[in-house]
Write a protein that holds these residues in place. Structure first.
Motif, mmCIF file in Angstrom:
data_model
loop_
_atom_site.group_PDB
_atom_site.id
_atom_site.type_symbol
_atom_site.label_atom_id
_atom_site.label_comp_id
_atom_site.label_asym_id
_atom_site.label_seq_id
_atom_site.Cartn_x
_atom_site.Cartn_y
_atom_site.Cartn_z
ATOM 1 N N CYS A 50 -1.754 -3.441 -2.031
ATOM 2 C CA CYS A 50 -1.243 -2.235 -2.121
ATOM 3 C C CYS A 50 0.076 -1.950 -2.909
ATOM 4 C CB CYS A 50 -1.309 -1.504 -0.782
ATOM 5 S SG CYS A 50 -3.068 -1.279 -0.243
ATOM 6 N N GLN A 51 1.189 -2.927 -2.337
ATOM 7 C CA GLN A 51 2.591 -2.829 -2.929
ATOM 8 C C GLN A 51 2.541 -2.977 -4.258
ATOM 9 O OE1 GLN A 51 5.049 -2.041 -1.400
ATOM 10 N NE2 GLN A 51 4.901 -2.149 0.818
ATOM 11 N N GLU A 52 1.676 -4.056 -4.784
ATOM 12 C CA GLU A 52 1.852 -4.265 -6.202
ATOM 13 C C GLU A 52 1.240 -3.035 -6.851
ATOM 14 O OE1 GLU A 52 -0.093 -7.857 -9.305
ATOM 15 O OE2 GLU A 52 -0.251 -7.875 -7.158
ATOM 16 N N ALA A 54 1.134 0.022 -5.960
ATOM 17 C CA ALA A 54 2.449 0.882 -5.924
ATOM 18 C C ALA A 54 3.491 0.640 -7.271
ATOM 19 C CB ALA A 54 3.023 0.899 -4.778
ATOM 20 N N GLY A 55 3.636 -0.579 -7.246
ATOM 21 C CA GLY A 55 4.760 -0.973 -8.187
ATOM 22 C C GLY A 55 4.200 -0.912 -9.825
ATOM 23 N N PRO A 62 4.444 7.834 -2.119
ATOM 24 C CA PRO A 62 4.893 6.477 -1.454
ATOM 25 C C PRO A 62 3.745 5.672 -0.681
ATOM 26 C CG PRO A 62 6.613 8.202 -1.080
ATOM 27 C CD PRO A 62 5.303 8.888 -1.770
ATOM 28 N N LEU A 63 3.859 4.395 -0.618
ATOM 29 C CA LEU A 63 2.639 3.624 0.012
ATOM 30 C C LEU A 63 2.798 3.980 1.803
ATOM 31 C CD1 LEU A 63 0.441 1.705 0.408
ATOM 32 C CD2 LEU A 63 2.051 -0.081 0.367
ATOM 33 N N LYS A 65 0.168 3.412 4.004
ATOM 34 C CA LYS A 65 -0.548 2.006 4.589
ATOM 35 C C LYS A 65 -1.613 1.438 3.657
ATOM 36 C CE LYS A 65 -3.988 4.292 7.339
ATOM 37 N NZ LYS A 65 -4.483 4.470 8.757
ATOM 38 N N CYS A 79 -5.868 1.357 0.316
ATOM 39 C CA CYS A 79 -4.456 1.803 0.145
ATOM 40 C C CYS A 79 -4.396 3.426 0.271
ATOM 41 C CB CYS A 79 -3.740 1.580 -1.070
ATOM 42 S SG CYS A 79 -4.069 -0.203 -1.879
ATOM 43 N N PHE A 81 -1.798 6.541 0.067
ATOM 44 C CA PHE A 81 -0.282 6.907 -0.555
ATOM 45 C C PHE A 81 0.031 8.376 -0.149
ATOM 46 C CE2 PHE A 81 -2.012 3.632 -3.250
ATOM 47 C CZ PHE A 81 -1.367 2.742 -3.273
#
Length: 201
Positions: A50-52, A54-55, A62-63, A65, A79, A81
């Motif tokens: 999920c972080q990747e 989001a980037g 914003p993420l 969870k 994911c 957001f």
């Protein structure tokens, strides 16, 4: 027919004896039908986290969870957001299945992965179907869906051995018509960047 005459007939049939020509030697070639090529899975690695995602996807809130624990698929990422307590709420779910060429339950040219992805896409009725999308521009098939409570909209995309499910709604009590452009527009704008972000490297 005497034994002597019978023997003579057999000899004459066999070769150049009795002034005849030798019989041609018969050969057989086994008939073979080419088997269908085994299906190749498009998505074989784990999905980006999920972080990747989001980037790589501009415009996502914003993420909130994320989870990569399989839930009904071989690989599964979920994911969420959102900028709580109010604002857009976007859910991205990625599902994929892998093929096994030795599994006789599935056609070789389709494979287990594509078969289960198609099955999930066709039979997933929660959320309910709300119309096909003939011109999305990516993936094999796509459709709009809506949750049981009618709040927000879903976009579901089938692509090879994977299914992508994206949801859009508004936190804070604002209800969106699932068929409205207010709901589908932002989701459509996010769908292609999300799809691009999870493509195999």
């Amino acid at each position: 027919m005497s034994a002597t005459v019978a023997s003579l007939v057999v000899l004459c049939l066999g070769a150049a004896a009795c002034g005849g020509r030798p019989m041609p030697e018969l050969t057989w070639t086994a008939s073979t039908t080419p088997s269908a090529a085994a299906a190749q899975d498009k998505y074989v690695e784990v999905f980006p986290g999920c972080q990747e995602i989001a980037g790589k996807v501009p415009g996502l809130p914003p993420l909130l969870k994320g989870s990569d624990v399989p839930a009904g698929a071989d690989r599964d990422v979920r994911c969420e957001f959102a900028p709580p307590p109010t604002g857009p709420f976007v859910t991205v779910q990625l599902f994929s299945w892998h093929s096994d060429p030795n599994d006789p339950r599935y056609r070789a040219d389709v494979g287990r992965g594509r078969h289960l992805a198609r099955e999930r896409f066709a039979t997933n009725t929660d959320p309910a179907d709300d119309g096909v999308i003939p011109d999305l521009g990516f993936g094999e098939q796509a459709k709009w869906q809506r949750p049981g409570n009618g709040d927000g909209c879903y976009l579901t995309v089938l692509d090879a051995n994977a299914v992508f499910l994206l949801q859009y709604s508004i936190l804070g009590g604002t209800r969106l018509d699932p068929k409205s452009e207010q709901c589908r527009g932002p989701l459509r704008a996010l769908a292609k960047p999300v799809y691009d972000a999870v493509q195999p490297r």
